[in-house]
Design an enzyme around this catalytic site. Sequence first.
Site, PDB file in Angstrom:
ATOM      1  N   ASP A 134       0.820  -1.224   0.000  1.00 34.95           N
ATOM      2  CA  ASP A 134       0.000   0.000   0.000  1.00 34.95           C
ATOM      3  C   ASP A 134       0.848   1.267   0.000  1.00 34.95           C
ATOM      4  OD1 ASP A 134       0.604  -0.840   2.721  1.00 34.95           O
ATOM      5  OD2 ASP A 134      -0.819   0.658   3.456  1.00 34.95           O
TER       6      ASP A 134
ATOM      7  N   HIS B 173       8.242  -0.685  12.769  1.00 38.45           N
ATOM      8  CA  HIS B 173       7.102  -1.301  12.087  1.00 38.45           C
ATOM      9  C   HIS B 173       7.350  -2.807  12.025  1.00 38.45           C
ATOM     10  CE1 HIS B 173       3.504  -1.173   9.725  1.00 38.45           C
ATOM     11  NE2 HIS B 173       4.057  -1.330   8.543  1.00 38.45           N
TER      12      HIS B 173
HETATM   13 ZN   LIG Z   1       0.588   1.144   5.441  1.00 35.70          ZN
HETATM   14 ZN   LIG Z   2       3.070  -1.073   6.604  1.00 31.72          ZN
END
Ligand SMILES: [Zn+2]
Ligand SMILES: [Zn+2]
Length: 296
Positions: A65, A139
């Site tokens: 994304d 992340h």
């Molecule tokens: Zn994202």
């Molecule tokens: Zn991500």
Amino acid sequence: VITVVPLGTGAGRPTSRRNVSALALVRGGDLVLFDCGEATQHQARRAGLKLGHLRAVFLTHLHGDHVNGLPGVIGSLTLSGREEPLRVVGPRGVAAWLKLLGELRVVWPGFPLEIIELDAAGAAWETPALTVEARPLDHRVPAFGYALQERPRPGTLDVEKLRAMGVPPGPAYREFKERGEFVGPAHPGIRFAYVTDTRPCEGGVELGRGADLLVHEGTYPAGREDDARDRGHSTVVEAAGIAARAGARRLLLTHLSPSCPEPDALLEQVNPVFAKSEIAEDLRPLALEPLEPPPA
Ligand SMILES: [Zn+2]
Ligand SMILES: [Zn+2]
């Protein structure tokens, strides 16, 4: 003046209201992209941006994304006959990905790609006018945030004062300027920070330090701290905490999950922590004006 145009402000997948992640920054005649989710070129077209002016693309991480729109952008630039190089910065793996796309003829860039892979904090781009620094975020996969900093401009010569002292305009003015005499304080450059996808982290604070605009992810509304932690994201309130710690002037919340309530309700959650908060909307631009230099 810098203009920032969010091209995609949603998390994960597009909705009718929010496309996936991308943000355009326009400075002078130059265009820079932060992330390049699917349909970034469609959004850029709608925003009236000229992809031919694209100088650099900064990818935060390789989740689809945030990157699926880049092959399309490269393909269109090739069709339009671009020859000048394009800088692409991202975590390790971005070079192998683009190389494979080229070998498979998914795209065949007709211009040089200057690919910079990041392993650690450091300079991502330097021009005579600005620098872009990268710092690791927190992340589920390696991710980097970015801060674009304009170089300060020298102060202006106090012409009125010189005139009042009886110094006529001429070569002497240039000498005063070069020696820094009768010159006001330097004009600080604009600082812009882009921090997604991430847990609240020190990298975000450092990038957002004193920023005129900090763009930070707020994937979830308040009350969903557990989801944010489990999935490597931040709530809007956690993002506001980062903006407050960083001393940013303005916060723009992006990467919003469809579960987020309407902007007004989100701002009610955020404002007690950081009052200068805004909710990003696709294609709604923001202008960043330089601060006046501090009085002498
Ligand atoms: Zn994202
Ligand atoms: Zn991500």
